[in-house]
Motif scaffolding. Sequence first.
Motif: not given
Length: 526
Positions: A494-501, A474-483, A466-472
């Motif tokens: 928002r990032v669409s992920l299949s089940a897993g690590e 405490g940062a002035t300019l929050p940034d993230f990446d998923v691998f 499903r789709d997941y919402q990521v919220t960071v």
Amino acid sequence: MSQKFSFAFGAACIAAALLAGCGGGGGGGGGGGGFPIGLPIVLNPVALSGKATYDSVPNNNGPLLYASTTAKPVRGATVEVLDANTSAQLALTTTDDGGNYAVSVPANTNITVRVRAQLTRTGPGATWDVTVRDNTRSDALYSMQSASFSSGSVALTRDLRADSGWGGSGYSGTRVAAPFAVLDTIYTSMQKVLSVAPASAFPVLKVFWSADNAPSTSINLATGQIGTTFFFNNGSSGRQIYVLGKENVDTDEFDAPVIAHEWGHYYQSAFSRDDSMGGEHDGTDRLDRRLAFSEGWGNAWSGIALNRSNYVDSTGAQQGDGGRLDLSAGPPTGNPGWFRELSVQAILWNLNRQAGFKPIHDTLTGFQFRSGAPVTSIHAFAAAFNATSPGNASALNSLLAGQGITSSDAFGTGESNDGGVPRALPMYGALTVGPAPSSACVSNAAGTGNKHGSIAYLRFTAPANRDYQVTVGGATLPDFDVFRGGEIARSGNRVSLSAGEYVLAVRDAAMTSSSASPLCLSVLVQ
């Protein structure tokens, strides 16, 4: 990105002209003479043969050694014979590993011989398509061409030699040899891969060199302001390497390790995985794990491919300055570790000496390294290598220990070397998907952006497709990446992920050297 030394280091031949306007594309197969499909059938043909060479200027320890220039064969390059009056193509072939070519041409015809800075092979077996082009002249393909001559009625020979253009104290002539020197380093790199994977299909590669390509802070590729020698893969533009060529400033065409380093990044892009964010770096830096592995691999690869123990880069007036790295050793100032590109280079270079290239290639191209959740790092490599080549695990583990790396787990579990940034351990924090946030701390102790500790990593398991919402927070300019198996595309938060690590990398993109540090962020995945 090439390793630039910002830290201290203690014949008879036909005249050939450099052309950058014959267009692109074309090219024959993987060798041999004769006529490709589409060329005219020649009655009573004349045998034409010759040898293509280029002036090779050695770089043994940093400066270019023009006095030791030798002629080396132009290997695997496309050769075409043209009607000198109409420019019609009469024959097409490629040079062999000795630079030799042989074709049949019409008798008593005015012809020219052109050697393109182009490697093409369409199979069976290995395939490739490499060109060297001028980014300051509409990306025109480089070539050298003979003067016109009559084919006559008996077998004849015509050799071509690409001159360096060096006049003794500077370049006084056209630098015909430069594109062919770049091409030859790439040919050598491909041959190393083919020695362990003979059916490799190399994706298209365009290399851009110009005598106007110079270091710069602003980038304008069309005018030669390229910043540095670098590789990038840009979607529709494909895989490209840009090479410095500015005389008395920084030229890289004869710095074979620099070219091989960038081709090492091409190799990662084509056959393996590279999660590096790129950016400024040098051997004194403590780097983010992804960048340290990528640049350490590039340096090590240059020695693996070229069978040499040092990395060199010429600079300055008359290309008489420069620096060198001993690829067999780690950081000369101490403080080795997984965050140092010089540690990574020493591990991989020495591993090749002890175990050979095949287990390294099998690891980098294997499923575990390419598809796992951990980001690319020496830890992820070590775990995959030990699983791929268990007979060489003790050799690698000894090399890791020698560089102050205390874990060979893919996630660096149990790693004790924090590199002077205590918040950098453990290497991956834990995160659970749901309403409760997790904490991740970043630091500017080693620098910001792409430096050690400036990015925090968290492991989490997506429970469903499903789709997941990521919220960071405490940062002035929050940034993230998923691998997982590389960086995963996202849309906003928002990032669409299949089940897993997966692995989540978070940072404050606004952090500077004067920011409060460490900074602990709250991270929520829902």
